[in-house]
Design an enzyme around this catalytic site. Sequence first.
Site, PDB file in Angstrom:
ATOM      1  N   SER A 285     -37.011   2.269  -3.109  1.00  0.00           N
ATOM      2  CA  SER A 285     -36.665   2.917  -1.933  1.00  0.00           C
ATOM      3  C   SER A 285     -35.640   2.040  -0.811  1.00  0.00           C
ATOM      4  CB  SER A 285     -38.083   3.300  -1.023  1.00  0.00           C
ATOM      5  OG  SER A 285     -38.568   1.828  -0.839  1.00  0.00           O
TER       6      SER A 285
ATOM      7  N   LYS B  10     -34.441  -3.521   6.471  1.00  0.00           N
ATOM      8  CA  LYS B  10     -34.918  -1.840   6.131  1.00  0.00           C
ATOM      9  C   LYS B  10     -35.687  -1.382   7.117  1.00  0.00           C
ATOM     10  CE  LYS B  10     -37.817   0.214   2.280  1.00  0.00           C
ATOM     11  NZ  LYS B  10     -38.585  -0.321   1.256  1.00  0.00           N
TER      12      LYS B  10
ATOM     13  N   SER C 182     -39.363  -1.095  -5.226  1.00  0.00           N
ATOM     14  CA  SER C 182     -38.555  -0.751  -4.119  1.00  0.00           C
ATOM     15  C   SER C 182     -37.494  -1.694  -3.854  1.00  0.00           C
ATOM     16  CB  SER C 182     -39.174  -0.259  -2.988  1.00  0.00           C
ATOM     17  OG  SER C 182     -39.416   1.295  -3.194  1.00  0.00           O
TER      18      SER C 182
HETATM   19  N1  GLN Z   1     -40.329   4.207  -6.284  1.00  0.00           N
HETATM   20  C1  GLN Z   1     -41.669   4.016  -6.144  1.00  0.00           C
HETATM   21  C2  GLN Z   1     -42.364   5.087  -5.238  1.00  0.00           C
HETATM   22  O1  GLN Z   1     -41.922   6.016  -5.146  1.00  0.00           O
HETATM   23  C3  GLN Z   1     -41.873   2.518  -5.280  1.00  0.00           C
HETATM   24  C4  GLN Z   1     -41.587   2.758  -3.905  1.00  0.00           C
HETATM   25  C5  GLN Z   1     -41.738   1.301  -3.324  1.00  0.00           C
HETATM   26  O2  GLN Z   1     -41.733   0.220  -4.110  1.00  0.00           O
HETATM   27  N2  GLN Z   1     -41.837   1.487  -1.924  1.00  0.00           N
HETATM   28  O3  GLN Z   1     -43.662   5.002  -4.937  1.00  0.00           O
END
Ligand code: GLN
Length: 485
Positions: free
Chosen positions: A154, A79, A178
């Site tokens: 994400s 990532k 994420s």
């Molecule tokens: N979707 C969650 C957020 O927007 C989690 C994101 C993540 O785990 N990096 O914060």
Amino acid sequence: MNLAALTLSDASDKLRRREFSSTELTEAVLQRIAATDDRVHAYLTLARDAAMAQARQADESLKREQTASPLLGIPIAVKDNFLTRGIRTTCASKILGDFMPPYDATTVAKLRSAGAVIVGKTNLDEFAMGSSAENSAFFPTRNPWNFERIPGGSSGGSAAAVAADQCIGALGTDTGGSIRQPAACCGVVGLKPTYGRVSRYGIIAFASSMDQVGPMTKDVRDSALLLQGIAGHDPADSTSVRLAVPNFAETLNGSVKGLRLGVPKEYFVSGMQPEVEQAVRNAIDTLANNGATIAEISLPHTEYAVAVYYIVATAEASSNLARYDGMRFGHRADAKDLTETYRVSRDEGFGAEVKRRIMLGTYVLSAGYYDAYYLKAQRVRTLIRQDFDEAFKRCDAILTPTAPTTAFKIGEKTQDPLQMYLSDIYTISINLAGLPAISLPCGFDGDSMPIGLQIIGNHFDESTVLRTAHAYEQATEWHKKKPKL
Ligand code: GLN
């Protein structure tokens, strides 16, 4: 043989048996990317030449040692919020658009020293803030099962790359879901380890009390192998714990006999997609039929998790992102004085969701609001953790859906942040409590989109999580289904 489609464990065995070389395997993966990524858009940066050089080196090592790490010679995607020495690292933000890290994240360094091949950097929501990969400053990634749908986020690029056989395995990060939510959306396996199990050094920080690195793979055994390669204490990260790392693959015995599995009643609420509920209930039955004892449990503070998370995470983000000021690294605007440089650089460099979170976070930390929001949220966070402490007195692992719906359409929730935030309703509490949890495929909805089952474990008990997941996988065929590309 379609080499790019192999699992990590298969590819590793076959490399050792000389059925093919790491050079051939890496070439097959790069070809697959060339043939599919104009539709999937999983990668932000490819490291072709470096990958081929690593593969040749791996082939040399394979000739010498048969006992080396199973990651030796295996193409892995990372990532784009992991620092990678010599490979551009953007965090999917314009503010780091041309950033070249001078060093590797500890997890990347571990992969490299195990002989893994870093193929490239995958797309994400800017600064890992989002649930759909649509917040990338560059382009949205598409779900390999249906290009009209989001891959989740994400870590959407890593999930899509694994699902589309554009790598053998991938690394993601998980602050509120994420790794697990995109894994569910793309029909792959994603594991968030216990907070402290894996080093965060060299991960671009979002919310430091929750960020955690984990594997995204084609099956559960691969998850165990990749976790093994990255876990362990790191002197460079004071929150990584000094605790022996068990042999995760050894615990995969295919059995859940004698395990007590809890099902929280608060996780089956109105508003969830009926097909998701049905698939998860079927998965619970499968585990019961295989010898597990199922007990209803309660996690009474679940309803506060999303609110608590969006206070704690934004507070931490507002302080972590203060470093992007146009001075030390990243985008610098051409402005008349210092204050203007800060202001314009940040205005030009950050996207809308990142700005929203910086403002929210600054607000909840400001004088007069700190007690009412931030401190209160920290107290409720403790209650959420205590819910799990109570639950784990009665069970060894907890079963829930990973997300309330399957992958939604691109553009469907971009105008409504609150709806987007609700995608993480089942994953967020786990980060607040610091627990390990996995998502693995457990079915498909009527539109042929994958559904994820989440298995949550007690602190540092990834072994039980992996063992339960593996037993379920052995009893079903979901992980063998692939998108047609
Ligand atoms: N979707 C969650 C957020 O927007 C989690 C994101 C993540 O785990 N990096 O914060």
